[in-house]
Every structure is written in C-alpha cells, then in structure tokens.
Design a protein around this motif. Structure first.
Motif, PDB file in Angstrom:
ATOM      1  N   ARG A 133      16.908 -39.883 -83.648  1.00 53.97           N
ATOM      2  CA  ARG A 133      16.817 -40.133 -84.852  1.00 53.97           C
ATOM      3  C   ARG A 133      15.127 -40.560 -85.272  1.00 53.97           C
ATOM      4  NH1 ARG A 133      16.503 -44.073 -88.347  1.00 53.97           N
ATOM      5  NH2 ARG A 133      17.378 -45.567 -86.878  1.00 53.97           N
ATOM      6  N   ASP A 134      14.635 -41.559 -84.731  1.00 53.84           N
ATOM      7  CA  ASP A 134      13.186 -41.791 -85.103  1.00 53.84           C
ATOM      8  C   ASP A 134      12.601 -42.069 -83.587  1.00 53.84           C
ATOM      9  OD1 ASP A 134      10.722 -43.039 -85.688  1.00 53.84           O
ATOM     10  OD2 ASP A 134      11.628 -44.536 -86.741  1.00 53.84           O
ATOM     11  N   PRO A 135      11.898 -41.373 -83.094  1.00 57.56           N
ATOM     12  CA  PRO A 135      11.173 -41.270 -81.794  1.00 57.56           C
ATOM     13  C   PRO A 135      10.362 -42.597 -81.697  1.00 57.56           C
ATOM     14  CG  PRO A 135      10.938 -39.038 -82.672  1.00 57.56           C
ATOM     15  CD  PRO A 135      11.469 -39.726 -83.752  1.00 57.56           C
ATOM     16  N   GLN A 136      10.021 -43.135 -82.610  1.00 54.08           N
ATOM     17  CA  GLN A 136       9.139 -44.427 -82.668  1.00 54.08           C
ATOM     18  C   GLN A 136      10.092 -45.649 -82.293  1.00 54.08           C
ATOM     19  OE1 GLN A 136       5.572 -44.275 -83.194  1.00 54.08           O
ATOM     20  NE2 GLN A 136       6.130 -42.031 -83.122  1.00 54.08           N
ATOM     21  N   THR A 137      11.272 -45.490 -82.330  1.00 53.97           N
ATOM     22  CA  THR A 137      12.271 -46.526 -82.009  1.00 53.97           C
ATOM     23  C   THR A 137      12.594 -46.618 -80.496  1.00 53.97           C
ATOM     24  OG1 THR A 137      14.189 -45.306 -82.444  1.00 53.97           O
ATOM     25  CG2 THR A 137      12.955 -46.594 -84.295  1.00 53.97           C
ATOM     26  N   ILE A 138      12.328 -45.390 -79.768  1.00 55.69           N
ATOM     27  CA  ILE A 138      12.563 -45.228 -78.408  1.00 55.69           C
ATOM     28  C   ILE A 138      12.335 -46.507 -77.658  1.00 55.69           C
ATOM     29  CG2 ILE A 138      12.259 -43.854 -76.527  1.00 55.69           C
ATOM     30  CD1 ILE A 138      12.382 -41.392 -77.913  1.00 55.69           C
ATOM     31  N   VAL A 139      10.803 -46.716 -77.227  1.00 54.45           N
ATOM     32  CA  VAL A 139      10.555 -47.672 -76.626  1.00 54.45           C
ATOM     33  C   VAL A 139      10.811 -49.082 -76.920  1.00 54.45           C
ATOM     34  CG1 VAL A 139       8.335 -48.871 -75.703  1.00 54.45           C
ATOM     35  CG2 VAL A 139       8.633 -46.364 -75.817  1.00 54.45           C
ATOM     36  N   PRO A 140      10.866 -49.507 -78.321  1.00 58.41           N
ATOM     37  CA  PRO A 140      11.438 -50.549 -78.723  1.00 58.41           C
ATOM     38  C   PRO A 140      12.683 -50.887 -78.413  1.00 58.41           C
ATOM     39  CG  PRO A 140      10.188 -49.963 -80.513  1.00 58.41           C
ATOM     40  CD  PRO A 140      10.105 -48.640 -79.431  1.00 58.41           C
ATOM     41  N   GLU A 141      13.764 -49.914 -78.484  1.00 58.74           N
ATOM     42  CA  GLU A 141      15.302 -50.081 -78.218  1.00 58.74           C
ATOM     43  C   GLU A 141      15.464 -50.296 -76.538  1.00 58.74           C
ATOM     44  OE1 GLU A 141      17.723 -46.945 -80.092  1.00 58.74           O
ATOM     45  OE2 GLU A 141      16.447 -47.023 -81.648  1.00 58.74           O
ATOM     46  N   LEU A 142      14.393 -49.476 -76.010  1.00 58.99           N
ATOM     47  CA  LEU A 142      14.270 -49.605 -74.351  1.00 58.99           C
ATOM     48  C   LEU A 142      14.256 -50.980 -74.080  1.00 58.99           C
ATOM     49  CD1 LEU A 142      14.235 -48.460 -71.311  1.00 58.99           C
ATOM     50  CD2 LEU A 142      11.866 -48.031 -72.070  1.00 58.99           C
ATOM     51  N   ASN A 143      12.960 -51.480 -74.776  1.00 58.46           N
ATOM     52  CA  ASN A 143      12.582 -53.002 -74.384  1.00 58.46           C
ATOM     53  C   ASN A 143      13.880 -54.104 -74.627  1.00 58.46           C
ATOM     54  OD1 ASN A 143       9.988 -52.485 -73.352  1.00 58.46           O
ATOM     55  ND2 ASN A 143       8.997 -52.440 -75.235  1.00 58.46           N
ATOM     56  N   ALA A 144      14.519 -53.733 -75.814  1.00 61.94           N
ATOM     57  CA  ALA A 144      15.600 -54.690 -76.338  1.00 61.94           C
ATOM     58  C   ALA A 144      16.423 -54.725 -75.056  1.00 61.94           C
ATOM     59  CB  ALA A 144      16.327 -54.262 -77.563  1.00 61.94           C
ATOM     60  N   ILE A 145      17.005 -53.528 -74.631  1.00 63.42           N
ATOM     61  CA  ILE A 145      18.152 -53.376 -73.507  1.00 63.42           C
ATOM     62  C   ILE A 145      17.656 -53.996 -72.221  1.00 63.42           C
ATOM     63  CG2 ILE A 145      19.260 -51.939 -72.119  1.00 63.42           C
ATOM     64  CD1 ILE A 145      19.561 -49.950 -74.452  1.00 63.42           C
ATOM     65  N   LEU A 146      16.448 -53.961 -71.916  1.00 55.45           N
ATOM     66  CA  LEU A 146      15.738 -54.434 -70.858  1.00 55.45           C
ATOM     67  C   LEU A 146      15.902 -56.006 -70.952  1.00 55.45           C
ATOM     68  CD1 LEU A 146      12.726 -51.951 -69.772  1.00 55.45           C
ATOM     69  CD2 LEU A 146      14.740 -52.249 -68.656  1.00 55.45           C
ATOM     70  N   ASP A 147      15.504 -56.552 -72.215  1.00 58.87           N
ATOM     71  CA  ASP A 147      15.299 -57.942 -72.203  1.00 58.87           C
ATOM     72  C   ASP A 147      16.913 -58.434 -71.973  1.00 58.87           C
ATOM     73  OD1 ASP A 147      12.949 -57.903 -73.092  1.00 58.87           O
ATOM     74  OD2 ASP A 147      13.661 -57.819 -75.350  1.00 58.87           O
ATOM     75  N   LEU A 148      18.030 -57.688 -72.325  1.00 57.00           N
ATOM     76  CA  LEU A 148      19.257 -58.192 -72.286  1.00 57.00           C
ATOM     77  C   LEU A 148      19.656 -58.239 -70.793  1.00 57.00           C
ATOM     78  CD1 LEU A 148      21.216 -56.490 -75.165  1.00 57.00           C
ATOM     79  CD2 LEU A 148      20.821 -58.780 -74.878  1.00 57.00           C
ATOM     80  N   MET A 149      19.199 -57.003 -69.903  1.00 56.88           N
ATOM     81  CA  MET A 149      19.640 -56.989 -68.462  1.00 56.88           C
ATOM     82  C   MET A 149      18.709 -57.720 -67.708  1.00 56.88           C
ATOM     83  SD  MET A 149      19.495 -52.829 -68.033  1.00 56.88           S
ATOM     84  CE  MET A 149      19.888 -52.761 -66.747  1.00 56.88           C
ATOM     85  N   PHE A 150      17.476 -58.304 -68.293  1.00 60.70           N
ATOM     86  CA  PHE A 150      16.803 -59.168 -67.593  1.00 60.70           C
ATOM     87  C   PHE A 150      17.348 -60.827 -67.498  1.00 60.70           C
ATOM     88  CE2 PHE A 150      13.574 -56.000 -66.293  1.00 60.70           C
ATOM     89  CZ  PHE A 150      13.313 -56.399 -64.951  1.00 60.70           C
ATOM     90  N   GLY A 151      17.786 -60.860 -68.888  1.00 61.85           N
ATOM     91  CA  GLY A 151      18.468 -62.002 -69.107  1.00 61.85           C
ATOM     92  C   GLY A 151      19.584 -62.370 -68.205  1.00 61.85           C
ATOM     93  N   GLY A 152      20.395 -61.407 -67.639  1.00 61.19           N
ATOM     94  CA  GLY A 152      21.539 -61.491 -66.886  1.00 61.19           C
ATOM     95  C   GLY A 152      21.121 -61.769 -65.518  1.00 61.19           C
ATOM     96  N   LEU A 153      19.855 -61.188 -64.924  1.00 63.60           N
ATOM     97  CA  LEU A 153      19.230 -61.131 -63.779  1.00 63.60           C
ATOM     98  C   LEU A 153      18.571 -62.359 -63.207  1.00 63.60           C
ATOM     99  CD1 LEU A 153      18.350 -57.398 -63.443  1.00 63.60           C
ATOM    100  CD2 LEU A 153      20.085 -58.550 -62.177  1.00 63.60           C
ATOM    101  N   ARG A 154      18.013 -63.023 -64.273  1.00 63.16           N
ATOM    102  CA  ARG A 154      17.100 -64.376 -64.022  1.00 63.16           C
ATOM    103  C   ARG A 154      18.007 -65.195 -63.224  1.00 63.16           C
ATOM    104  NH1 ARG A 154      15.168 -63.313 -69.202  1.00 63.16           N
ATOM    105  NH2 ARG A 154      13.345 -62.041 -69.251  1.00 63.16           N
TER     106      ARG A 154
END
Length: 205
Positions: free
Chosen positions: A183-204
């Motif tokens: 929908r908005d290509p400008q949100t691709i990287v921010p949304e990717l980073n948000a998911i990575l934040d959640l994933m690393f929160g569980g990996l630390r």
C-alpha cells in the motif's frame, strides 16, 4: 587450457553476458511473458538460431537472469557479515535489511520484473534455484545465531530452526509480488524493523 581455447571461452561468456543484459532490459520493459527469443536476438544483433547456441530457450535465459540477481543480492547481503565488530543483532539486521532493500529497489525501478518471480514459482528448475538461495540465507543466518549464542548475546536455541523460523516470519518481505502491491512502499522498512524488534526481543538472553 590453450590460449586459443581460453579466448573462445571468454568470447562465449561475453556473448552470454550481453544476451542476459538485453534480456533483463526487455523483461523489465515488456515483462517476461511478452518478450520472446526473437526480441532478445534482435537486441543482440544475432539470429534466433545463433542465440540458441548459448541458451536452449527463453526459460533458460530467465533462470540465468534470476541467477545473476541472486548472486548480486547475496554479495550485498554477505558484506555486513564480513565486517569486523558489531553485535550479532546488528549483523543479522543488516543482512536481512540489505536483501529486502535490494529487492525493493529492483521492483520499484522495474515493476514488470515481478513476472520473473511468477515464472520462477511455476518452473521446476526455477523452484530449485529459489530453494538454493533460501538455503544460503538460512545457512548464514544460522551461523550468525550460533555466534550470538556463543557470545552470550542470544539465548540458547537451535540455530537452524531459529533461522528457518526467522525467514518464514519475514516471508512477506521477500516476495516481489507482495512488495510491488504494498500500500505504501515507504512503510516497508519500518514495518520490517518493527517485526525484527519483536523477534530479537524473544532471542535475547
């Protein structure tokens, strides 16, 4: 190898590279399905019959074009992993973000190149090529996760399974067809980073 044989081999590789360069441009402009062997041969200033000396059909050319893309993407993605310093999380984030940004740029620059992804998903050799690329990503991610566990940055886990899970969780970002319809290509990287934040929160640890 004799000098004459090396020269002939170099000429063959140069001709193949020229064919692939023109094929990529045509696929990007007209799409994979509307481009035919005659179009590619004409751009290369050769006959279709001569082109068949280098590639058996358009599908083989499409696979070679995708193979070049994967090779370029893998070189770009691996670079941050080879740099000294940095944390495991920083290296993995750079690895993932670089790959997805590479695909995002390609799709934005040449939207019709998405048709190559459609072809890939419906071709047995294409699926094998794709699975090889995915296995490469999984192998490097597992190696980095293992390093993070050894250094105490990440909690103990199965590196192979965790790498596979990470890739599956990010699958939507790796799909050219999805990126092309975002929908908005400008949100691709921010949304990717948000998911990575959640994933690393569980990996630390």
């Amino acid at each position: 190898m004799a000098p004459q044989a090396r020269t002939a081999e170099s000429q063959t590789e140069a001709t193949k590279a020229e064919i692939l360069r023109h094929a990529h441009d045509l696929f990007a402009h007209y799409g994979f399905w509307k481009t035919n062997i005659g179009d590619i041969a004409k751009c290369c200033e050769m006959s279709p019959g001569n082109l068949y000396r280098y590639f058996r059909n358009k599908q083989a050319i499409g696979l070679a074009v995708v193979g070049q893309y994967f090779a370029q993407a893998e070189t770009a993605m691996e670079t941050p992993l080879l740099l000294p310093g940095g944390t495991t999380e920083e290296r993995i984030r750079a690895f993932v973000t670089t790959g997805i940004q590479h695909m995002k740029d390609e799709v934005e620059q040449d939207p019709k190149i998405v048709e190559l992804a459609e072809f890939l998903m419906n071709d047995d050799d294409g699926m094998e090529l794709l699975h090889t690329h995915i296995a490469w990503k999984r192998r490097l991610l597992a190696r980095e996760i293992e390093r993070g566990i050894a250094s105490g940055e990440l909690r103990p886990c199965d590196p192979e399974q965790t790498a596979a899970t990470l890739l599956n969780a990010l699958k939507v970002f790796w799909m050219p067809t999805t990126l092309s319809m975002w929908r908005d290509p400008q949100t691709i990287v921010p949304e990717l980073n948000a998911i990575l934040d959640l994933m690393f929160g569980g990996l630390r640890d």
